[in-house]
Design a protein around this motif. Structure first.
Motif, PDB file in Angstrom:
ATOM      1  N   LYS A  13       0.846  -1.218   0.000  1.00  0.00           N
ATOM      2  CA  LYS A  13       0.000   0.000   0.000  1.00  0.00           C
ATOM      3  C   LYS A  13       0.877   1.262   0.000  1.00  0.00           C
ATOM      4  O   LYS A  13       1.662   1.481   0.922  1.00  0.00           O
ATOM      5  N   MET A  14       0.696   2.072  -1.062  1.00  0.00           N
ATOM      6  CA  MET A  14       1.594   3.210  -1.283  1.00  0.00           C
ATOM      7  C   MET A  14       0.897   4.567  -1.166  1.00  0.00           C
ATOM      8  O   MET A  14       1.540   5.608  -1.257  1.00  0.00           O
ATOM      9  N   GLY A  15      -0.420   4.563  -0.990  1.00  0.00           N
ATOM     10  CA  GLY A  15      -1.202   5.806  -1.046  1.00  0.00           C
ATOM     11  C   GLY A  15      -0.642   6.904  -0.159  1.00  0.00           C
ATOM     12  O   GLY A  15      -0.476   8.044  -0.582  1.00  0.00           O
ATOM     13  N   ALA A  16      -0.355   6.550   1.081  1.00  0.00           N
ATOM     14  CA  ALA A  16       0.105   7.566   2.040  1.00  0.00           C
ATOM     15  C   ALA A  16       1.623   7.599   2.147  1.00  0.00           C
ATOM     16  O   ALA A  16       2.165   8.219   3.067  1.00  0.00           O
ATOM     17  N   GLN A  17       2.284   6.923   1.199  1.00  0.00           N
ATOM     18  CA  GLN A  17       3.742   6.801   1.336  1.00  0.00           C
ATOM     19  C   GLN A  17       4.453   7.950   0.614  1.00  0.00           C
ATOM     20  O   GLN A  17       5.133   7.767  -0.403  1.00  0.00           O
ATOM     21  N   THR A  18       4.268   9.160   1.143  1.00  0.00           N
ATOM     22  CA  THR A  18       5.023  10.321   0.672  1.00  0.00           C
ATOM     23  C   THR A  18       5.640  11.005   1.893  1.00  0.00           C
ATOM     24  O   THR A  18       5.102  10.883   3.014  1.00  0.00           O
ATOM     25  N   ALA A  19       6.723  11.731   1.649  1.00  0.00           N
ATOM     26  CA  ALA A  19       7.363  12.450   2.764  1.00  0.00           C
ATOM     27  C   ALA A  19       6.361  13.408   3.407  1.00  0.00           C
ATOM     28  O   ALA A  19       6.266  13.489   4.633  1.00  0.00           O
ATOM     29  N   GLU A  20       5.574  14.088   2.540  1.00  0.00           N
ATOM     30  CA  GLU A  20       4.625  15.085   3.070  1.00  0.00           C
ATOM     31  C   GLU A  20       3.576  14.438   3.963  1.00  0.00           C
ATOM     32  O   GLU A  20       3.279  14.931   5.058  1.00  0.00           O
ATOM     33  N   ALA A  21       2.992  13.345   3.476  1.00  0.00           N
ATOM     34  CA  ALA A  21       1.949  12.665   4.261  1.00  0.00           C
ATOM     35  C   ALA A  21       2.529  12.112   5.556  1.00  0.00           C
ATOM     36  O   ALA A  21       1.901  12.179   6.616  1.00  0.00           O
ATOM     37  N   ASN A  22       3.747  11.554   5.468  1.00  0.00           N
ATOM     38  CA  ASN A  22       4.397  11.018   6.676  1.00  0.00           C
ATOM     39  C   ASN A  22       4.653  12.127   7.693  1.00  0.00           C
ATOM     40  O   ASN A  22       4.414  11.962   8.892  1.00  0.00           O
ATOM     41  N   ILE A  23       5.133  13.262   7.202  1.00  0.00           N
ATOM     42  CA  ILE A  23       5.400  14.401   8.103  1.00  0.00           C
ATOM     43  C   ILE A  23       4.083  14.880   8.727  1.00  0.00           C
ATOM     44  O   ILE A  23       3.972  15.012   9.953  1.00  0.00           O
ATOM     45  N   ASN A  24       3.086  15.105   7.870  1.00  0.00           N
ATOM     46  CA  ASN A  24       1.804  15.632   8.382  1.00  0.00           C
ATOM     47  C   ASN A  24       1.179  14.693   9.412  1.00  0.00           C
ATOM     48  O   ASN A  24       0.807  15.108  10.516  1.00  0.00           O
ATOM     49  N   ALA A  25       1.050  13.410   9.035  1.00  0.00           N
ATOM     50  CA  ALA A  25       0.343  12.464   9.913  1.00  0.00           C
ATOM     51  C   ALA A  25       1.188  12.118  11.138  1.00  0.00           C
ATOM     52  O   ALA A  25       0.671  12.013  12.261  1.00  0.00           O
ATOM     53  N   GLY A  26       2.493  11.939  10.928  1.00  0.00           N
ATOM     54  CA  GLY A  26       3.380  11.557  12.039  1.00  0.00           C
ATOM     55  C   GLY A  26       3.475  12.653  13.092  1.00  0.00           C
ATOM     56  O   GLY A  26       3.352  12.401  14.304  1.00  0.00           O
ATOM     57  N   ILE A  27       3.656  13.885  12.634  1.00  0.00           N
ATOM     58  CA  ILE A  27       3.792  14.996  13.593  1.00  0.00           C
ATOM     59  C   ILE A  27       2.448  15.279  14.264  1.00  0.00           C
ATOM     60  O   ILE A  27       2.391  15.538  15.474  1.00  0.00           O
ATOM     61  N   ALA A  28       1.359  15.175  13.501  1.00  0.00           N
ATOM     62  CA  ALA A  28       0.030  15.355  14.113  1.00  0.00           C
ATOM     63  C   ALA A  28      -0.163  14.312  15.212  1.00  0.00           C
ATOM     64  O   ALA A  28      -0.655  14.632  16.303  1.00  0.00           O
ATOM     65  N   ALA A  29       0.239  13.076  14.936  1.00  0.00           N
ATOM     66  CA  ALA A  29       0.082  11.998  15.934  1.00  0.00           C
ATOM     67  C   ALA A  29       0.875  12.328  17.201  1.00  0.00           C
ATOM     68  O   ALA A  29       0.368  12.185  18.325  1.00  0.00           O
ATOM     69  N   ALA A  30       2.120  12.781  17.007  1.00  0.00           N
ATOM     70  CA  ALA A  30       2.963  13.113  18.171  1.00  0.00           C
ATOM     71  C   ALA A  30       2.341  14.256  18.979  1.00  0.00           C
ATOM     72  O   ALA A  30       2.293  14.208  20.219  1.00  0.00           O
TER      73      ALA A  30
END
Ligand code: 3PG
Length: 307
Positions: free
Chosen positions: A272-289
Motif C-alpha cells: 500500500k503506497m497511497g500515504a507513502q510520501t514524505a509530506e503525508a508522513n510528516i503531516n500524519a506523524g507529527i500530528a500523531a505526536a
C-alpha cells in the motif's frame, strides 16, 4: 518522562521521524523507534513499558493491549483505524485516535496516478483514452474524496459523489453532483474511485451487482481497503466483462488470480503506497505526536475514535 513508541512495520520517511522526535523530546518525553519489525513478538516486547504508541496499518489487538501495561493512548497516523481493536482498547482504558485529513492528498494523488495508468493501457504503447470529459464517481466524500474532486476538476472530469453520511448540499457546494445511491453512482460513472472505510457494513459490499452497473470500459480504482471488495464476485464479473478494469493500491487476497486472469486490465501496487510520501508522513506523524502530547499533558481527546 513518558515513553512514546513509534511502531511502524512500513516506516515513515526519515524526515518525518525527525519531526516526531522533535515534538516528543521537545515536550520532555522519550521516543522509541521500532521499524520493519516483521514479527508480532517484537511488537509485543516493545510495547511492554510504553505510555503511548504511534502506528500506521500496524495491528493493535487484545494481545498487544494486554502486553502494554502502561499504555494510555494509541494514535493511528492516518485515517482508517480498522487495524485497531477499539472494543479491546476501551476495555483496557486506552484512548485511540486517528489523524484525519493528514495524508489524504497523497492518497488522492495516487488514485489519479493509477487512473492515468489504466486509461493509457498501462503504458503498453497502444492508444488509450483521456480522463477529460469522463464521468468520475467518488464513493464516499470524506477527506480523500474531497481531494479527489479537487484534482478531478483540473483534469476536466464531470464529477459525481455518493456519501451516506455527507449532506448533498456539502457535496454540491464543491461543484460536485451528489447522487442518491451507490447504484446510481456506478451506473453513471466511467471511473469510480473508492474511499469508503472498512467497517462491518462496507466489508464485501463492492461486488458483482454494483460494479456490474458500470458503463462499457468502466474503471474501478481502489485506494481504500481490500476488505470492501467482494473479490470472488469481482473476478466473476471481470471474466464476463472483458471491458472492465480494476486498479488497486491494496493487493487483493486473491492477487495472483487477478494478475493471472486479467493481464492488461488489472494492477496492484505490491505494498500500500497511497500515504507513502514524505509530506503525508510528516503531516500524519507529527500530528500523531502532537495529539499524544496534548492527551498526556492536557487531557485533550480531540480525534478520539473509541468514545
Ligand atoms: C490510511 O488509512 O490513512 C491509509 O490507508 C494509509 O495507511 P498507511 O499509513 O498504512 O500507509
Amino acid at each position: 518522562m513518558a515513553k512514546i513508541l513509534v511502531a511502524t512495520d512500513k516506516p515513515f520517511a526519515a524526515i518525518a521521524v525527525k519531526g516526531i522526535r522533535e515534538v516528543v523530546e521537545g515536550a520532555g518525553d522519550e521516543l522509541i523507534l521500532l521499524e520493519k519489525y516483521g514479527e508480532k513478538a517484537k511488537l509485543l516486547d516493545a510495547v511492554k513499558d510504553v505510555d503511548a504508541i504511534i502506528i500506521r496499518s500496524d495491528i493493535i489487538d487484545a494481545e498487544v493491549l494486554d502486553a502494554a501495561k502502561q499504555l494510555k493512548i494509541v494514535v493511528r497516523a492516518g485515517a482508517g483505524y480498522d487495524n485497531v481493536d477499539l472494543a479491546a482498547a476501551t476495555a483496557h482504558n486506552v484512548c485511540v485516535m486517528n489523524t484525519p485529513g493528514q495524508n489524504s492528498n497523497a492518497v488522492a494523488e495516487l488514485a489519479f496516478g493509477m487512473m492515468v495508468m489504466a486509461v493509457r493501457n498501462f503504458y503498453n504503447g497502444t492508444s488509450g483514452t483521456e480522463l477529460k470529459g469522463k464521468k468520475l464517481g467518488i464513493h464516499a466524500y470524506g477527506n480523500v474524496g474531497r481531494n479527489v474532486a479537487r484534482i478531478a476538476k483540473g483534469f476536466g472530469m464531470e464529477i459525481y459523489a455518493f456519501d451516506a453520511f455527507c449532506p448533498a448540499s456539502v457535496i454540491e457546494a464543491d461543484g460536485v453532483k451528489p447522487v442518491a445511491s451507490p447504484e446510481e453512482l456506478y451506473a453513471t460513472c466511467d471511473v469510480v474511485s473508492l474511499h469508503i472505510p472498512a467497517t462491518a457494513e462496507t466489508k464485501n459490499s463492492i461486488g458483482y451487482a454494483l460494479v456490474g452497473k458500470m458503463p462499457k470500459n468502466g474503471l474501478l480504482v481502489n485506494t481504500a481497503r481490500k476488505e470492501v471488495i467482494n473479490e470472488a464476485e469481482l473476478i466473476k464479473l471481470m471474466e464476463e466483462r472483458a471491458d472492465l478494469k480494476y486498479v488497486t493500491d491494496i493487493m487483493p487476497a486473491a492477487g495472483e488470480e487477478f494478475a493471472a486472469k486479467f493481464a492488461g486490465r488489472y494492477f496492484s501496487t505490491p505494498k500500500k503506497m497511497g500515504a507513502q510520501t514524505a509530506e503525508a508522513n510528516i503531516n500524519a506523524g507529527i500530528a500523531a505526536a502532537k495529539q499524544i502530547e496534548g492527551f498526556l499533558k492536557e487531557g485533550c481527546e480531540k480525534f478520539r475514535v473509541n468514545k
